[in-house]
Design an enzyme around this catalytic site. Structure first.
Site, mmCIF file in Angstrom:
data_model
loop_
_atom_site.group_PDB
_atom_site.id
_atom_site.type_symbol
_atom_site.label_atom_id
_atom_site.label_comp_id
_atom_site.label_asym_id
_atom_site.label_seq_id
_atom_site.Cartn_x
_atom_site.Cartn_y
_atom_site.Cartn_z
ATOM 1 N N SER A 252 0.847 -1.194 0.000
ATOM 2 C CA SER A 252 0.000 0.000 0.000
ATOM 3 C C SER A 252 0.881 1.242 0.000
ATOM 4 C CB SER A 252 -0.888 0.013 1.248
ATOM 5 O OG SER A 252 -0.060 0.234 2.381
ATOM 6 N N LYS A 253 0.240 2.389 0.013
ATOM 7 C CA LYS A 253 0.960 3.659 0.044
ATOM 8 C C LYS A 253 1.854 3.765 1.266
ATOM 9 C CE LYS A 253 -1.770 6.911 -2.562
ATOM 10 N NZ LYS A 253 -1.503 7.140 -3.779
ATOM 11 N N ARG A 254 1.399 3.158 2.338
ATOM 12 C CA ARG A 254 2.153 3.172 3.588
ATOM 13 C C ARG A 254 3.583 2.648 3.369
ATOM 14 N NH1 ARG A 254 2.106 -0.769 7.480
ATOM 15 N NH2 ARG A 254 0.564 -1.906 6.286
ATOM 16 N N HIS A 255 3.735 1.752 2.409
ATOM 17 C CA HIS A 255 5.056 1.184 2.126
ATOM 18 C C HIS A 255 5.827 2.021 1.115
ATOM 19 C CE1 HIS A 255 2.573 -2.373 3.306
ATOM 20 N NE2 HIS A 255 3.605 -2.503 4.116
ATOM 21 N N GLY A 256 5.263 3.161 0.764
ATOM 22 C CA GLY A 256 5.952 3.992 -0.223
ATOM 23 C C GLY A 256 5.594 3.615 -1.647
#
Ligand code: GLU
Ligand code: ZN
Length: 346
Positions: A252-256
């Protein structure tokens, strides 16, 4: 045999990395073997259609240099290449399955299906269609038809036996038919589901290799059953591994991980991203990290796809990008930097 691969995105939002990686693999396979790469838009889920989705997809492919030989904008011998423009083709094919007793019309209301599902939940059974309309008597069928309800078309899955599927990475995977339900192939709004539309199109568009996301693996028996029912030879299927974040959770975005075009905005070079994406689920020799497009084109093969989940590593991408930037000839570097300077200077 000419290799024909396709990228078949659903325009439901900006293309993300995992998604475009499948396109890269399909493109590499076609280009390596002098084949054709086809772009097909799978827009049969009208509720999930995103405005500008197709344009963004094409912009992302163009930026990465993944050119297509047949597609919605350039046509080709097997068009149209947009599924919502092919509804008659799916209707005709649903009719073939109906005529061959491989499918039937189901008149169940959403309320009834809901009740069935709740009852199954209460009994701790997996949710599935209860085959209510599979063997309606002619009288009951006439009644249902007269009621004015537009039916869906369901595939008539064999009640017994097993279905053998083949995956280029995993070999033969066998499924018990009793665990599969009578899935919908044509919805009451006249739109097909993925199961029907993608199989019909892959066949009619003479696709030889289907590289698609691992999330489709559980549906593979449905697809092999559809091929069987039509009497068609299935293409080679290869289910490409999932991409996980560094914590092994869904990417996800959380992982960049951002949408592909955001990487362009952030100053990533297309070649660096292509190199990075190629390593998510494929490897040259288990040790080489830096690979030019040419190297990828000369070496890509289905055999070296990795079935285990790939792990997204944002630092590695940053490092790769730095390497590619430092290697740019001055003139190309100036060209690459200019748009950022212009934006900065307003
Ligand atoms: N439209 C499907 C998706 O975006 C395509 C899957 C496939 O490649 O067959 O998931
Ligand atoms: Zn029914």
């Amino acid at each position: 045999m000419t290799v024909r691969t396709r990228y078949a995105p659903s325009p439901t939002g900006d293309p993300h990395l995992g998604n475009i990686r499948t396109a890269l693999f399909d493109w590499l396979l076609a280009r390596r073997f002098g084949g054709r790469f086809i772009l097909r838009i799978e827009d049969t889920d009208q509720a999930r259609y995103a405005e500008g989705g197709v344009e963004n997809l094409m912009a992302a492919l163009r930026w990465l240099g993944l050119d297509w030989d047949e597609g919605p904008d350039i046509g080709g011998p097997f068009g149209p290449y947009v599924q919502s423009q092919r509804l008659e083709i799916y209707r005709e094919h649903a009719d073939i399955l109906l005529a061959g007793d491989h499918a039937y019309e189901c008149y169940c209301s959403p309320d009834r299906l809901d009740e069935v599902r709740k009852a199954q939940q209460a009994r701790k059974e997996p949710p599935r269609y209860d085959n209510h309309c599979r063997d309606l008597t002619p009288e009951r069928r006439a009644e249902a038809e007269a009621s004015g309800v537009t039916p869906v078309v369901r595939f008539k899955t064999p009640l017994e036996g097993e279905t053998r599927t083949a995956d280029a990475l995993r070999g033969e995977v066998v499924f018990q038919n009793a665990t599969l339900d009578d899935f919908v192939i044509l919805k009451s709004d006249g739109y097909p589901t993925y199961h029907l539309a993608a199989m019909v199109d892959d066949h009619l568009m003479k696709i030889t290799h289907v590289l698609r996301d691992e999330s489709w693996l559980p549906s593979a028996p449905k697809h092999f059953l559809i091929y069987q029912a039509f009497g068609w030879e299935p293409p080679v299927f290869a289910h490409v591994s999932r991409v996980l974040g560094s914590d092994k959770a869904k990417l996800s975005k959380r992982h960049g991980a951002h949408s592909v075009l955001e990487y362009r905005e952030q100053g990533y070079l297309a070649d660096a991203l292509v190199n990075f994406l190629a390593l998510l689920g494929w490897s040259l020799d288990d040790k080489t990290d830096i690979m030019s497009r040419q190297t990828l084109l000369e070496n890509f093969s289905v055999e070296r796809l990795i079935p285990n989940p790939a792990v997204f590593n944002a630092e590695k991408l940053l490092w790769l990008n730095g390497t590619y930037i430092r290697d740019l000839p001055d003139e190309d570097l100036a060209d690459a930097v200019l748009p950022f300077l212009e934006r900065h200077l307003g």
